[in-house]
Design an enzyme around this catalytic site. Structure first.
Site, PDB file in Angstrom:
ATOM      1  N   GLU A 218     -24.414 -31.989   0.658  1.00 50.97           N
ATOM      2  CA  GLU A 218     -23.662 -33.182   1.056  1.00 50.97           C
ATOM      3  C   GLU A 218     -23.845 -33.477   2.545  1.00 50.97           C
ATOM      4  O   GLU A 218     -24.151 -34.600   2.950  1.00 50.97           O
ATOM      5  CB  GLU A 218     -22.152 -32.988   0.776  1.00 50.97           C
ATOM      6  CG  GLU A 218     -21.779 -32.911  -0.682  1.00 50.97           C
ATOM      7  CD  GLU A 218     -21.831 -31.496  -1.249  1.00 50.97           C
ATOM      8  OE1 GLU A 218     -22.562 -30.641  -0.687  1.00 50.97           O
ATOM      9  OE2 GLU A 218     -21.167 -31.257  -2.265  1.00 50.97           O
ATOM     10  N   ARG A 273     -13.389 -21.955   5.466  1.00 55.12           N
ATOM     11  CA  ARG A 273     -12.026 -22.506   5.332  1.00 55.12           C
ATOM     12  C   ARG A 273     -11.057 -21.960   6.379  1.00 55.12           C
ATOM     13  O   ARG A 273      -9.886 -22.328   6.406  1.00 55.12           O
ATOM     14  CB  ARG A 273     -11.503 -22.294   3.918  1.00 55.12           C
ATOM     15  CG  ARG A 273     -11.560 -20.861   3.424  1.00 55.12           C
ATOM     16  CD  ARG A 273     -11.324 -20.774   1.926  1.00 55.12           C
ATOM     17  NE  ARG A 273     -11.506 -19.441   1.401  1.00 55.12           N
ATOM     18  CZ  ARG A 273     -12.670 -18.923   1.033  1.00 55.12           C
ATOM     19  NH1 ARG A 273     -13.761 -19.627   1.160  1.00 55.12           N
ATOM     20  NH2 ARG A 273     -12.737 -17.692   0.544  1.00 55.12           N
TER      21      ARG A 273
HETATM   22  O1  F6P Z   1     -17.592 -25.157  -1.054  1.00 53.32           O
HETATM   23  C1  F6P Z   1     -18.144 -23.979  -0.602  1.00 53.32           C
HETATM   24  C2  F6P Z   1     -18.287 -23.924   0.886  1.00 53.32           C
HETATM   25  O2  F6P Z   1     -19.118 -22.845   1.177  1.00 53.32           O
HETATM   26  C3  F6P Z   1     -16.971 -23.817   1.636  1.00 53.32           C
HETATM   27  O3  F6P Z   1     -16.455 -22.543   1.653  1.00 53.32           O
HETATM   28  C4  F6P Z   1     -17.374 -24.322   2.966  1.00 53.32           C
HETATM   29  O4  F6P Z   1     -16.255 -24.626   3.725  1.00 53.32           O
HETATM   30  C5  F6P Z   1     -18.195 -25.541   2.564  1.00 53.32           C
HETATM   31  O5  F6P Z   1     -18.889 -25.104   1.417  1.00 53.32           O
HETATM   32  C6  F6P Z   1     -19.142 -26.076   3.595  1.00 53.32           C
HETATM   33  O6  F6P Z   1     -20.119 -25.154   3.963  1.00 53.32           O
HETATM   34  P1  F6P Z   1     -20.999 -25.350   5.257  1.00 53.32           P
HETATM   35  O7  F6P Z   1     -20.092 -25.354   6.439  1.00 53.32           O
HETATM   36  O8  F6P Z   1     -21.949 -24.201   5.260  1.00 53.32           O
HETATM   37  O9  F6P Z   1     -21.729 -26.672   5.138  1.00 53.32           O
END
Ligand code: F6P
Length: 549
Positions: A218, A273
């Site tokens: 994303e 988180r």
């Molecule tokens: O949804 C899983 C996850 O790993 C979360 O724990 C984390 O906050 C989020 O995706 C975003 O991850 P990143 O900061 O690596 O893009």
């Protein structure tokens, strides 16, 4: 997988659990109000005062004996050792072989914290100082966009912990916010980032790409599309003034085209988180400035000390964690509501959903065995009083038991006491109404007073009866300051840990989100016609529907 550094006791086999089970059968039917009659000094053990916090957990379906048994349970589970292990930097996130040290980011003293024999505090301080210096430049206008104009808008690009925490805190601290407008892009949906970009001037906008891994679909898709949008209007050389990144993966941020000077490092031992305290909080720091950001950290740091040093019966996160276990595992409650009585905290429930449900939504214990008891609770909520006009009907008169946290602030920020009195009247009245309810006798008296005839009174009465007996915790806090917000968030973080320790699960991994991510990559190949992966008949049909004209 690192070696076990947390105790791994099966809770249902602990003597206190068995005693709690017997005790539950003895008092489950006792109305909450009776505990007040039976215990003249109930408030002495069921209220806690700490700094600006007053916590009242007296309106719960538990008595002194039950409370003492919960404390015994915490002791028998090895919670003390677990707390010490977490703060010492031991690799308690064993399935990812990592320490869990978001607490080091807000440490109040300078005593070293070691990971693999190295004191991590100097490195954390350096990253923080780099973030503070950058924020000061942007806020003061010394940091210029590619045409020499100061920055007016910030766009945080991230998801999960790289979005929810910063977005919630920026909203919560709106009162303390400077002139910078901060927006958030998280969803991979193209419409989302296009809406957020509406009206933005690339000359005065700073994009903050936040991704611990810098591999999240994303975030990277949004970052790539936003960069394209930017480069349609600005020469490539403008990237340096307008794109910065926060990540553990410096190589990948470089490959994306971000100057290492403009990359703010974070560490593996800070979970997504739990990361708003780190450079992930860059958007928060830009919005409210380093001074308020430091106050946020200070509040959390104080809560860390409270959690580490306070005996269990006076320890706010421990007590709240245990009460929640009482409902989840003995009463069979499935969810908990969190109702902050301030519009500033309207996103707190969504933020805590990730914190609580990603952490404790586990069904395998620390011995690698499937648990045969309930773990993580469902979390939901909205701001009061709005929630009263949306879903409180179900809490008051529905069939489900929903323990609820009421969070309120004594003083408003703008100083309007007329509205604040009304807000707090609702805040207090709801917990009283939930506990006390309204008897048939009271309903009939009220109806009689309206002049209604007796037959109608009797027909209507059952619908107007409130059984009451609904449990709540009241968290009354002096005022919504950055420091108190920091303490509140840290309080819930520690509650999560307490519950994870007692349920004998690993709270700091999140393998459960991986499968969907892997499959989405395959399905994307199917949708784009690059592959035809085998699927079940339902999925095949859905793909056909998507691909049909
Ligand atoms: O949804 C899983 C996850 O790993 C979360 O724990 C984390 O906050 C989020 O995706 C975003 O991850 P990143 O900061 O690596 O893009």
């Amino acid at each position: 997988m690192s070696e076990k550094t947390l105790p791994n006791k099966v809770p249902t086999e602990l003597p206190a659990w068995k005693k709690l089970h017997v005790h539950y059968q003895q008092i489950a039917q006792t109305p909450l109000l009776s505990h007040f009659e039976n215990e003249p000094n109930r408030l002495a053990y069921s209220t806690l005062e700490w700094e600006d916090f007053y916590i009242d957990f007296s309106k719960n379906k538990i008595d002194r004996k039950g409370f003492d048994l919960l404390i015994e349970l915490a002791e028998q589970s090895g919670l003390n050792d677990a707390i010490a292990a977490q703060f010492s930097g031991a690799p308690i996130n064993a399935t990812e072989s990592r320490a869990v040290l978001h607490s080091a980011l807000r440490k109040i003293d300078d005593r070293p914290v070691s990971v693999d024999g190295n004191n991590i505090l100097p490195e954390l301080k350096a990253a923080q100082q780099k973030m503070f210096a950058f924020c000061e430049q942007v806020i003061s206008g010394a940091w210029k966009g590619y045409t020499g104009k100061p920055i007016t808008h910030i766009v945080n690009i991230g998801i999960g912990g790289s979005d929810l925490g910063p977005a919630m805190v920026v909203e919560a601290l709106a009162y303390y916010q400077n002139h910078l407008e901060v927006r958030f892009v998280s969803n991979v949906e193209g419409d989302h980032h296009l809406e957020v970009l509406k009206g933005l001037n690339p000359e005065t906008t700073l994009f903050v790409i936040v991704s611990k891994t810098f591999t999240t679909q994303e975030t990277l898709s949004n970052a790539v599309s936003i960069r394209k949008w930017f480069l349609k209007q600005v020469p490539e050389s403008g990237i340096a003034q307008h794109f910065v990144a926060v990540s553990t993966n410096i190589e990948k941020t470089k490959a994306f085209g971000i100057d290492p000077q403009n990359t703010f490092p974070m560490n593996d031992f800070v979970g997504g988180r739990f990361s708003l305290w780190s450079t992930v909080g860059l958007s928060i720091c830009l919005a409210v400035g380093p001074e308020s950001f430091e106050a946020l950290l200070r509040g959390a740091g104080k809560m860390d000390l409270h959690f580490q040093k306070t005996p269990f019966e006076k320890n706010i996160p421990v007590v709240l964690g245990l009460i929640s276990i009482w409902y989840n595992n003995f009463f069979g409650a499935e969810s908990e509501a969190i109702i902050p009585y301030t519009q500033y905290l309207r996103s707190l429930p969504a933020y805590l959903q990730q914190g609580i449900m990603e952490s404790n939504g586990k069904s395998v214990d620390r011995n690698g065995k499937r648990v045969n008891y309930q773990t993580g609770t469902l979390i939901w909520g909205a701001s009061g009083t709005n929630a009263q006009h949306a879903f409180f009907q179900l809490i008051h008169q529905g069939t489900k038991l929903i323990p609820t946290d009421f969070i309120g602030f004594k003083k408003s920020l703008h100083g309007n006491s007329e509205h604040q009195n009304k807000l707090l009247a609702n805040f207090i009245a709801q917990t009283e109404a939930l506990m006390s309810g309204k008897t048939k006798k009271q309903v009939l008296e009220e109806l009689a007073a309206t002049g209604m005839d007796q037959a109608d009174q009797l027909a209507l009465a059952p619908f107007k009866v409130f059984e009451g007996d609904k449990p709540t915790n009241t968290l009354l806090i002096e005022q919504l300051t950055p420091e108190n917000l920091g303490a509140l968030i840290a309080m819930y973080e520690h509650k999560i840990f307490v519950q994870g320790v007692l349920w004998n699960i690993y709270s700091y991994d999140q393998w459960g989100v991986e499968l969907g991510k892997q499959l989405a990559n395959k399905v994307l190949e199917d949708i784009e016609g690059h592959a035809s992966h085998p699927h079940d008949s339902s999925t095949r049909k859905l793909l056909q529907k998507l691909n049909s004209q």
